[in-house]
Design a protein around this motif. Structure first.
Motif, PDB file in Angstrom:
ATOM      1  N   GLN A  37     100.022  18.178  20.210  1.00  0.00           N
ATOM      2  CA  GLN A  37     101.437  18.408  20.495  1.00  0.00           C
ATOM      3  C   GLN A  37     102.331  17.901  19.361  1.00  0.00           C
ATOM      4  O   GLN A  37     103.394  17.324  19.582  1.00  0.00           O
ATOM      5  CB  GLN A  37     101.840  17.766  21.822  1.00  0.00           C
ATOM      6  CG  GLN A  37     101.036  18.284  23.013  1.00  0.00           C
ATOM      7  CD  GLN A  37     101.479  17.662  24.322  1.00  0.00           C
ATOM      8  OE1 GLN A  37     102.642  17.782  24.707  1.00  0.00           O
ATOM      9  NE2 GLN A  37     100.568  16.989  25.001  1.00  0.00           N
ATOM     10  N   LEU A  39     104.742  18.640  16.123  1.00  0.00           N
ATOM     11  CA  LEU A  39     105.666  19.670  15.661  1.00  0.00           C
ATOM     12  C   LEU A  39     105.188  20.350  14.380  1.00  0.00           C
ATOM     13  O   LEU A  39     105.442  21.535  14.154  1.00  0.00           O
ATOM     14  CB  LEU A  39     107.042  19.041  15.437  1.00  0.00           C
ATOM     15  CG  LEU A  39     108.205  19.966  15.091  1.00  0.00           C
ATOM     16  CD1 LEU A  39     108.507  20.912  16.246  1.00  0.00           C
ATOM     17  CD2 LEU A  39     109.440  19.150  14.731  1.00  0.00           C
ATOM     18  N   TRP A  42     103.614  24.107  13.651  1.00  0.00           N
ATOM     19  CA  TRP A  42     104.314  25.372  13.409  1.00  0.00           C
ATOM     20  C   TRP A  42     104.504  25.659  11.926  1.00  0.00           C
ATOM     21  O   TRP A  42     104.613  26.821  11.525  1.00  0.00           O
ATOM     22  CB  TRP A  42     105.645  25.376  14.164  1.00  0.00           C
ATOM     23  CG  TRP A  42     105.443  25.253  15.638  1.00  0.00           C
ATOM     24  CD1 TRP A  42     105.754  24.194  16.442  1.00  0.00           C
ATOM     25  CD2 TRP A  42     104.832  26.227  16.503  1.00  0.00           C
ATOM     26  NE1 TRP A  42     105.387  24.437  17.741  1.00  0.00           N
ATOM     27  CE2 TRP A  42     104.821  25.670  17.811  1.00  0.00           C
ATOM     28  CE3 TRP A  42     104.299  27.499  16.300  1.00  0.00           C
ATOM     29  CZ2 TRP A  42     104.296  26.351  18.910  1.00  0.00           C
ATOM     30  CZ3 TRP A  42     103.775  28.173  17.391  1.00  0.00           C
ATOM     31  CH2 TRP A  42     103.774  27.606  18.671  1.00  0.00           C
ATOM     32  N   GLY A  78     108.552  28.675  18.056  1.00  0.00           N
ATOM     33  CA  GLY A  78     107.843  27.518  18.584  1.00  0.00           C
ATOM     34  C   GLY A  78     108.384  26.216  18.025  1.00  0.00           C
ATOM     35  O   GLY A  78     108.529  25.224  18.749  1.00  0.00           O
ATOM     36  N   GLN A  81     111.535  25.454  19.821  1.00  0.00           N
ATOM     37  CA  GLN A  81     111.282  25.051  21.197  1.00  0.00           C
ATOM     38  C   GLN A  81     110.744  23.621  21.287  1.00  0.00           C
ATOM     39  O   GLN A  81     111.154  22.842  22.143  1.00  0.00           O
ATOM     40  CB  GLN A  81     110.285  26.011  21.850  1.00  0.00           C
ATOM     41  CG  GLN A  81     110.851  27.392  22.155  1.00  0.00           C
ATOM     42  CD  GLN A  81     111.906  27.344  23.247  1.00  0.00           C
ATOM     43  OE1 GLN A  81     111.670  26.829  24.336  1.00  0.00           O
ATOM     44  NE2 GLN A  81     113.076  27.880  22.961  1.00  0.00           N
ATOM     45  N   TRP A  82     109.833  23.281  20.402  1.00  0.00           N
ATOM     46  CA  TRP A  82     109.192  21.965  20.454  1.00  0.00           C
ATOM     47  C   TRP A  82     110.051  20.863  19.834  1.00  0.00           C
ATOM     48  O   TRP A  82     109.822  19.684  20.077  1.00  0.00           O
ATOM     49  CB  TRP A  82     107.849  22.004  19.713  1.00  0.00           C
ATOM     50  CG  TRP A  82     106.754  22.677  20.480  1.00  0.00           C
ATOM     51  CD1 TRP A  82     106.871  23.700  21.376  1.00  0.00           C
ATOM     52  CD2 TRP A  82     105.364  22.381  20.396  1.00  0.00           C
ATOM     53  NE1 TRP A  82     105.633  24.064  21.846  1.00  0.00           N
ATOM     54  CE2 TRP A  82     104.686  23.275  21.267  1.00  0.00           C
ATOM     55  CE3 TRP A  82     104.613  21.461  19.665  1.00  0.00           C
ATOM     56  CZ2 TRP A  82     103.314  23.258  21.432  1.00  0.00           C
ATOM     57  CZ3 TRP A  82     103.242  21.441  19.817  1.00  0.00           C
ATOM     58  CH2 TRP A  82     102.596  22.331  20.697  1.00  0.00           C
ATOM     59  N   ARG A  83     111.027  21.254  19.025  1.00  0.00           N
ATOM     60  CA  ARG A  83     111.805  20.255  18.292  1.00  0.00           C
ATOM     61  C   ARG A  83     112.732  19.462  19.203  1.00  0.00           C
ATOM     62  O   ARG A  83     113.138  18.360  18.867  1.00  0.00           O
ATOM     63  CB  ARG A  83     112.638  20.956  17.205  1.00  0.00           C
ATOM     64  CG  ARG A  83     113.335  19.997  16.251  1.00  0.00           C
ATOM     65  CD  ARG A  83     114.126  20.738  15.213  1.00  0.00           C
ATOM     66  NE  ARG A  83     115.128  21.605  15.813  1.00  0.00           N
ATOM     67  CZ  ARG A  83     116.004  22.319  15.105  1.00  0.00           C
ATOM     68  NH1 ARG A  83     115.963  22.280  13.785  1.00  0.00           N
ATOM     69  NH2 ARG A  83     116.896  23.082  15.707  1.00  0.00           N
ATOM     70  N   SER A  89     110.328  15.532  17.917  1.00  0.00           N
ATOM     71  CA  SER A  89     108.909  15.802  18.103  1.00  0.00           C
ATOM     72  C   SER A  89     108.739  16.685  19.324  1.00  0.00           C
ATOM     73  O   SER A  89     109.687  17.287  19.804  1.00  0.00           O
ATOM     74  CB  SER A  89     108.151  14.481  18.262  1.00  0.00           C
ATOM     75  OG  SER A  89     106.772  14.707  18.361  1.00  0.00           O
ATOM     76  N   SER A  90     107.501  16.779  19.809  1.00  0.00           N
ATOM     77  CA  SER A  90     107.218  17.674  20.923  1.00  0.00           C
ATOM     78  C   SER A  90     107.644  17.035  22.231  1.00  0.00           C
ATOM     79  O   SER A  90     106.896  16.267  22.817  1.00  0.00           O
ATOM     80  CB  SER A  90     105.730  18.029  20.963  1.00  0.00           C
ATOM     81  OG  SER A  90     104.960  16.852  20.995  1.00  0.00           O
ATOM     82  N   ARG A  92     109.132  19.017  24.813  1.00  0.00           N
ATOM     83  CA  ARG A  92     109.077  19.965  25.928  1.00  0.00           C
ATOM     84  C   ARG A  92     107.902  19.619  26.824  1.00  0.00           C
ATOM     85  O   ARG A  92     106.776  19.467  26.348  1.00  0.00           O
ATOM     86  CB  ARG A  92     108.936  21.394  25.390  1.00  0.00           C
ATOM     87  CG  ARG A  92     108.642  22.433  26.487  1.00  0.00           C
ATOM     88  CD  ARG A  92     108.604  23.840  25.939  1.00  0.00           C
ATOM     89  NE  ARG A  92     109.938  24.286  25.600  1.00  0.00           N
ATOM     90  CZ  ARG A  92     110.810  24.808  26.453  1.00  0.00           C
ATOM     91  NH1 ARG A  92     110.489  24.930  27.725  1.00  0.00           N
ATOM     92  NH2 ARG A  92     112.000  25.183  26.061  1.00  0.00           N
ATOM     93  N   LYS A 149     104.717  25.810  26.174  1.00  0.00           N
ATOM     94  CA  LYS A 149     103.826  24.758  26.673  1.00  0.00           C
ATOM     95  C   LYS A 149     103.322  25.037  28.092  1.00  0.00           C
ATOM     96  O   LYS A 149     103.378  24.184  28.980  1.00  0.00           O
ATOM     97  CB  LYS A 149     104.501  23.393  26.601  1.00  0.00           C
ATOM     98  CG  LYS A 149     104.519  22.802  25.196  1.00  0.00           C
ATOM     99  CD  LYS A 149     104.786  21.309  25.252  1.00  0.00           C
ATOM    100  CE  LYS A 149     104.655  20.714  23.864  1.00  0.00           C
ATOM    101  NZ  LYS A 149     104.924  19.255  23.878  1.00  0.00           N
ATOM    102  N   TRP A 194      95.682  18.720  27.324  1.00  0.00           N
ATOM    103  CA  TRP A 194      96.958  19.083  27.948  1.00  0.00           C
ATOM    104  C   TRP A 194      96.917  18.835  29.459  1.00  0.00           C
ATOM    105  O   TRP A 194      97.921  18.436  30.047  1.00  0.00           O
ATOM    106  CB  TRP A 194      97.292  20.539  27.640  1.00  0.00           C
ATOM    107  CG  TRP A 194      97.869  20.735  26.278  1.00  0.00           C
ATOM    108  CD1 TRP A 194      97.569  20.048  25.145  1.00  0.00           C
ATOM    109  CD2 TRP A 194      98.858  21.710  25.914  1.00  0.00           C
ATOM    110  NE1 TRP A 194      98.295  20.540  24.091  1.00  0.00           N
ATOM    111  CE2 TRP A 194      99.089  21.545  24.525  1.00  0.00           C
ATOM    112  CE3 TRP A 194      99.536  22.707  26.599  1.00  0.00           C
ATOM    113  CZ2 TRP A 194      99.996  22.348  23.831  1.00  0.00           C
ATOM    114  CZ3 TRP A 194     100.441  23.502  25.913  1.00  0.00           C
ATOM    115  CH2 TRP A 194     100.669  23.318  24.535  1.00  0.00           C
TER     116      TRP A 194
END
Length: 203
Positions: A37, A39, A42, A78, A81-83, A89-90, A92, A149, A194
């Motif tokens: 997970q 960042l 990407w 992505g 979205q994860w930022r 960082s991740s 979400r 995610k 996950w």
């Protein structure tokens, strides 16, 4: 010579093995970082996808080339979205789909695969059009699941990657086929990681 022709020439048959190796290495980096997970996954996805889209065009896998064009844009999506989150960082949270969502998603992939496979077989010189279409539409859906995610994305990848290995072996992209064998192993590990994170958050 235009930009596209220059890129294709640079990734031509004489240097294809080198560029394929670079794309494979970055593809592995992407997946390992995604499992964690991170960042940065990407960034690796963006460069790897840019190389692969030209490689696949050169060997006549038109749907795969289109897929990797999509991957380039999804790497940006992505990342955005994860930022989100205080630590850049991740942040979400991992989520799950209801059974009906899976049924609708799988049905859509199969219908799109039949439709585009039929069109490619009738109108282009694409190789293995139905298999190519299935891996393409399946990966379109599953990449979006990664960006959002959705936990079950790893289970979808197990099927898509297994079919992709056959496709790449047929086109003599042996390094890429080997990469997807590793992808299957990482997907198993990714699902476990996950799932553990999901249970820690919601249980």
């Amino acid at each position: 010579m235009g930009v596209w022709e220059a890129i294709a020439a640079a990734l031509g048959s004489s240097g294809m093995g080198i560029w394929e190796a670079i794309a494979v290495a970055l593809g592995l980096a992407y997946l390992v970082l995604a499992v964690r997970q991170q960042l940065a996954c990407w960034y690796a996805a963006f460069v790897s996808s840019g190389i692969f889209l030209v490689l696949f065009w050169n060997v006549g896998l038109l749907m795969e080339s289109a897929l990797y064009t999509y991957y380039v844009f999804m790497a940006i999506y992505g990342f955005l979205q994860w930022r989100t989150g205080p630590n850049n960082s991740s942040q979400r949270p991992i989520s799950r789909w209801r059974p009906l969502q899976h049924v609708l998603a799988i049905a859509a992939v199969l219908l799109l695969s039949v439709g585009s496979g039929w069109w490619l077989a009738a109108n282009t010189s694409a190789n293995l059009p139905f298999v190519d279409s299935f891996t393409t539409w399946g990966a379109v859906l599953t990449t979006w699941m990664v960006a959002r995610k959705i936990l079950e994305n790893w289970l979808y990848w197990l099927v898509i990657d297994a079919v992709s290995i056959y496709l790449y072996l047929d086109r003599e992209l042996y390094l890429t086929a080997a990469l997807f064998v590793v992808y299957i192993l990482i997907a198993v590990f990714g699902f476990r990681q996950w799932l553990q994170s999901y249970r820690q958050k919601y249980n």
